[in-house]
Design a protein around this motif. Sequence first.
Motif, PDB file in Angstrom:
ATOM      1  N   ALA A 346       0.869  -1.175   0.000  1.00  0.00           N
ATOM      2  CA  ALA A 346       0.000   0.000   0.000  1.00  0.00           C
ATOM      3  C   ALA A 346       0.904   1.222   0.000  1.00  0.00           C
ATOM      4  CB  ALA A 346      -0.919   0.008   1.218  1.00  0.00           C
ATOM      5  N   THR A 347       0.570   2.232  -0.805  1.00  0.00           N
ATOM      6  CA  THR A 347       1.439   3.404  -0.958  1.00  0.00           C
ATOM      7  C   THR A 347       0.625   4.678  -0.784  1.00  0.00           C
ATOM      8  OG1 THR A 347       1.121   3.080  -3.338  1.00  0.00           O
ATOM      9  CG2 THR A 347       3.210   2.356  -2.405  1.00  0.00           C
ATOM     10  N   THR A 348       1.032   5.513   0.150  1.00  0.00           N
ATOM     11  CA  THR A 348       0.298   6.739   0.458  1.00  0.00           C
ATOM     12  C   THR A 348       1.258   7.916   0.520  1.00  0.00           C
ATOM     13  OG1 THR A 348      -1.247   5.463   1.826  1.00  0.00           O
ATOM     14  CG2 THR A 348      -1.271   7.856   2.070  1.00  0.00           C
ATOM     15  N   ALA A 349       0.977   8.960  -0.246  1.00  0.00           N
ATOM     16  CA  ALA A 349       1.715  10.219  -0.161  1.00  0.00           C
ATOM     17  C   ALA A 349       0.851  11.213   0.602  1.00  0.00           C
ATOM     18  CB  ALA A 349       2.049  10.751  -1.547  1.00  0.00           C
ATOM     19  N   MET A 350       1.406  11.820   1.658  1.00  0.00           N
ATOM     20  CA  MET A 350       0.641  12.686   2.550  1.00  0.00           C
ATOM     21  C   MET A 350       1.299  14.065   2.598  1.00  0.00           C
ATOM     22  SD  MET A 350       0.586   9.884   5.635  1.00  0.00           S
ATOM     23  CE  MET A 350      -0.419  10.896   6.725  1.00  0.00           C
ATOM     24  N   LYS A 351       0.535  15.101   2.308  1.00  0.00           N
ATOM     25  CA  LYS A 351       1.054  16.466   2.358  1.00  0.00           C
ATOM     26  C   LYS A 351       0.334  17.248   3.448  1.00  0.00           C
ATOM     27  CE  LYS A 351       2.263  20.418  -0.531  1.00  0.00           C
ATOM     28  NZ  LYS A 351       2.223  21.021  -1.887  1.00  0.00           N
ATOM     29  N   TRP A 352       1.105  17.965   4.258  1.00  0.00           N
ATOM     30  CA  TRP A 352       0.533  18.781   5.325  1.00  0.00           C
ATOM     31  C   TRP A 352      -0.368  19.852   4.724  1.00  0.00           C
ATOM     32  CZ3 TRP A 352      -0.141  18.639  10.365  1.00  0.00           C
ATOM     33  CH2 TRP A 352      -0.405  19.816  11.074  1.00  0.00           C
ATOM     34  N   PRO A 353      -1.618  19.958   5.167  1.00  0.00           N
ATOM     35  CA  PRO A 353      -2.541  20.943   4.588  1.00  0.00           C
ATOM     36  C   PRO A 353      -2.215  22.355   5.030  1.00  0.00           C
ATOM     37  CG  PRO A 353      -3.606  19.757   6.392  1.00  0.00           C
ATOM     38  CD  PRO A 353      -2.266  19.108   6.188  1.00  0.00           C
ATOM     39  N   GLY A 354      -2.026  23.245   4.083  1.00  0.00           N
ATOM     40  CA  GLY A 354      -1.698  24.621   4.417  1.00  0.00           C
ATOM     41  C   GLY A 354      -0.203  24.849   4.465  1.00  0.00           C
ATOM     42  N   LEU A 364       6.444  24.125  13.288  1.00  0.00           N
ATOM     43  CA  LEU A 364       6.345  22.765  12.773  1.00  0.00           C
ATOM     44  C   LEU A 364       7.608  22.427  11.989  1.00  0.00           C
ATOM     45  CD1 LEU A 364       4.553  20.190  12.237  1.00  0.00           C
ATOM     46  CD2 LEU A 364       3.878  21.310  10.098  1.00  0.00           C
ATOM     47  N   VAL A 365       8.228  21.303  12.338  1.00  0.00           N
ATOM     48  CA  VAL A 365       9.477  20.881  11.697  1.00  0.00           C
ATOM     49  C   VAL A 365       9.194  19.845  10.615  1.00  0.00           C
ATOM     50  CG1 VAL A 365      11.701  19.737  12.074  1.00  0.00           C
ATOM     51  CG2 VAL A 365      10.830  21.381  13.753  1.00  0.00           C
ATOM     52  N   ARG A 366       8.417  18.830  10.916  1.00  0.00           N
ATOM     53  CA  ARG A 366       8.084  17.790   9.952  1.00  0.00           C
ATOM     54  C   ARG A 366       6.890  16.993  10.452  1.00  0.00           C
ATOM     55  NH1 ARG A 366      11.770  14.826   7.811  1.00  0.00           N
ATOM     56  NH2 ARG A 366      13.529  16.135   8.408  1.00  0.00           N
ATOM     57  N   THR A 367       6.343  16.173   9.591  1.00  0.00           N
ATOM     58  CA  THR A 367       5.284  15.234   9.977  1.00  0.00           C
ATOM     59  C   THR A 367       5.767  13.816   9.693  1.00  0.00           C
ATOM     60  OG1 THR A 367       4.219  15.483   7.813  1.00  0.00           O
ATOM     61  CG2 THR A 367       3.385  16.846   9.628  1.00  0.00           C
ATOM     62  N   LEU A 373      -0.922  -1.574   9.493  1.00  0.00           N
ATOM     63  CA  LEU A 373      -0.356  -2.906   9.294  1.00  0.00           C
ATOM     64  C   LEU A 373      -1.366  -3.732   8.502  1.00  0.00           C
ATOM     65  CD1 LEU A 373       1.975  -4.923  10.158  1.00  0.00           C
ATOM     66  CD2 LEU A 373       0.438  -5.595  12.021  1.00  0.00           C
ATOM     67  N   GLN A 374      -0.929  -4.244   7.342  1.00  0.00           N
ATOM     68  CA  GLN A 374      -1.810  -5.030   6.494  1.00  0.00           C
ATOM     69  C   GLN A 374      -1.621  -6.524   6.769  1.00  0.00           C
ATOM     70  OE1 GLN A 374      -4.045  -3.458   4.835  1.00  0.00           O
ATOM     71  NE2 GLN A 374      -3.246  -1.373   4.542  1.00  0.00           N
ATOM     72  N   HIS A 375      -2.146  -7.353   5.905  1.00  0.00           N
ATOM     73  CA  HIS A 375      -2.141  -8.797   6.098  1.00  0.00           C
ATOM     74  C   HIS A 375      -0.722  -9.365   6.033  1.00  0.00           C
ATOM     75  CE1 HIS A 375      -6.489  -8.690   5.789  1.00  0.00           C
ATOM     76  NE2 HIS A 375      -6.347  -7.922   4.727  1.00  0.00           N
ATOM     77  N   PRO A 376      -0.484 -10.533   6.612  1.00  0.00           N
ATOM     78  CA  PRO A 376       0.856 -11.147   6.550  1.00  0.00           C
ATOM     79  C   PRO A 376       1.357 -11.251   5.112  1.00  0.00           C
ATOM     80  CG  PRO A 376      -0.521 -12.337   8.106  1.00  0.00           C
ATOM     81  CD  PRO A 376      -1.411 -11.339   7.425  1.00  0.00           C
ATOM     82  N   GLY A 377       2.641 -10.912   4.929  1.00  0.00           N
ATOM     83  CA  GLY A 377       3.233 -10.945   3.602  1.00  0.00           C
ATOM     84  C   GLY A 377       3.081  -9.658   2.824  1.00  0.00           C
ATOM     85  N   THR A 378       2.645  -8.571   3.485  1.00  0.00           N
ATOM     86  CA  THR A 378       2.453  -7.284   2.819  1.00  0.00           C
ATOM     87  C   THR A 378       3.245  -6.198   3.535  1.00  0.00           C
ATOM     88  OG1 THR A 378       0.496  -6.768   4.125  1.00  0.00           O
ATOM     89  CG2 THR A 378       0.133  -7.902   2.040  1.00  0.00           C
ATOM     90  N   VAL A 379       3.350  -5.037   2.887  1.00  0.00           N
ATOM     91  CA  VAL A 379       4.089  -3.912   3.462  1.00  0.00           C
ATOM     92  C   VAL A 379       3.424  -2.617   3.025  1.00  0.00           C
ATOM     93  CG1 VAL A 379       5.730  -3.898   1.538  1.00  0.00           C
ATOM     94  CG2 VAL A 379       6.380  -2.839   3.700  1.00  0.00           C
ATOM     95  N   SER A 380       3.365  -1.642   3.937  1.00  0.00           N
ATOM     96  CA  SER A 380       2.750  -0.340   3.666  1.00  0.00           C
ATOM     97  C   SER A 380       3.814   0.754   3.704  1.00  0.00           C
ATOM     98  CB  SER A 380       1.663  -0.021   4.702  1.00  0.00           C
ATOM     99  OG  SER A 380       0.624  -0.968   4.662  1.00  0.00           O
ATOM    100  N   PHE A 381       3.697   1.704   2.767  1.00  0.00           N
ATOM    101  CA  PHE A 381       4.631   2.818   2.664  1.00  0.00           C
ATOM    102  C   PHE A 381       3.847   4.129   2.750  1.00  0.00           C
ATOM    103  CE2 PHE A 381       6.366  -0.745   0.397  1.00  0.00           C
ATOM    104  CZ  PHE A 381       7.730  -0.738   0.648  1.00  0.00           C
ATOM    105  N   ALA A 382       4.332   5.071   3.562  1.00  0.00           N
ATOM    106  CA  ALA A 382       3.737   6.409   3.640  1.00  0.00           C
ATOM    107  C   ALA A 382       4.847   7.433   3.554  1.00  0.00           C
ATOM    108  CB  ALA A 382       2.947   6.582   4.940  1.00  0.00           C
ATOM    109  N   LEU A 383       4.716   8.371   2.623  1.00  0.00           N
ATOM    110  CA  LEU A 383       5.691   9.444   2.454  1.00  0.00           C
ATOM    111  C   LEU A 383       5.005  10.752   2.811  1.00  0.00           C
ATOM    112  CD1 LEU A 383       8.502  10.345   1.622  1.00  0.00           C
ATOM    113  CD2 LEU A 383       7.721  10.421  -0.755  1.00  0.00           C
ATOM    114  N   ALA A 384       5.437  11.369   3.918  1.00  0.00           N
ATOM    115  CA  ALA A 384       4.798  12.581   4.435  1.00  0.00           C
ATOM    116  C   ALA A 384       5.653  13.797   4.114  1.00  0.00           C
ATOM    117  CB  ALA A 384       4.599  12.470   5.946  1.00  0.00           C
ATOM    118  N   GLN A 385       4.992  14.867   3.675  1.00  0.00           N
ATOM    119  CA  GLN A 385       5.674  16.120   3.375  1.00  0.00           C
ATOM    120  C   GLN A 385       5.100  17.240   4.210  1.00  0.00           C
ATOM    121  OE1 GLN A 385       5.221  17.582  -0.633  1.00  0.00           O
ATOM    122  NE2 GLN A 385       6.460  19.409  -0.275  1.00  0.00           N
TER     123      GLN A 385
END
Length: 425
Positions: A346-354, A364-367, A373-385
Amino acid sequence: MRLSCADEMLLLNGCPGVIGLAAVFSGEQPDVDQVRARVAERWTGLERMNCVLDGPSGDGGTARRGPFRRRGRVRWAVPGPFDPAVHVTVTGTELDDLWARSVDRPITGAVPPWRLHVIPGAAYGGGFALALVAQHVLLDGRSLATLMRLLTDSPVAARESARSVPLARTGLRAAGRELRAMAAIGQALPMRSPGDTYASVAVSELPAHLVRSARRQPADGRGATLNELLVGAVAGALRASYGPVRGWRQREEPAYTAVPCDLRTRANPRELGNTLTVVRVPLPVDVDGPVARLRACQAALASVPERAAVHAGVLFPAAEAVRRTGPWVTGLLTDRGRRSCFAATATTAMKWPGGASTFEGRRLVRTVGLPPLQHPGTVSFALAQAGDAFTLTVVGNLRRDDAGRLADAVVTEFETWARMVTPSV
């Protein structure tokens, strides 16, 4: 209040369902009573923050069988306003420890399923952090960002940037195409012992100059969005870790990633809850060359807004109509997503609103995100800006060290793009 179709699917998907967002600020940690007062002022009037799951089993609605009973379905209830003293606490651990401790431990009990942690001495360039952790059935990622933005000193000053859901002509033909795309056979990650998996979390900082340089790729194209870069980097990380997909199980099916799509429009940019869908996109792991993979990701992601519009305009309304008379439909949809071959990642790009934000005058320095956590055998990625600060969080349900190894591989892919002047062939 009835659970929406998205709420119910998240409740029944068999995962811990914990997500989070931390805002790291500079300066000295504020007194916890200051934080509680701000939370009470800004969040008490939000109905969603006072909701609890009410089910016939008396366990807060967490039992799988609850929503499938004709009587006494799990519903949202609002017994009263939340207590800031219960929900806002000072945590004596670092942010990484909080994420690792929270990701596989559902928030249960008779109070709304969310907590705000004040973390003193936070890393990642700040003096302290405010970390909101919640059950996904209550809030989605955009809701977390909205809530954290509401806690800042000037929450109304920021311009909302909600994108409009495309008003495409979505009929039965488009719905049929999307149903076939969502039902296509995929591959799970090649685990030697699928049953022997562990929850792990890794957080990495990406330097701003690295992301800026990577965004210029492909050099002969329009450049890349943050979401395209993340999906492309994940494809490269999987190739570096596991090799081409065609060699995983000697099969030709691709590996897919689940891309969350926010369905809010400019009419409801601050709506809390789960106003989202997930679009399944093939990962170009078998494509040679990092820039060629990025081009393939751009092509695959180009149709995502229109596909999300089909979900919003046709599939969700149809599912809602059917489940009023046949609650089994939610189970049918959810069981498909339970399989790791549905989406290896699962891939999610997250940008701070405003724009720039402060809390009690602290900048604010960063988020830092915490994807579920998904099902066994999987991996989730989130990139926050947040401004020029980029932070990657990887949540793995694989081997013990795989989250860190995959995070390093994603960063390496960004570094490879940044070093390139001309596109690969």
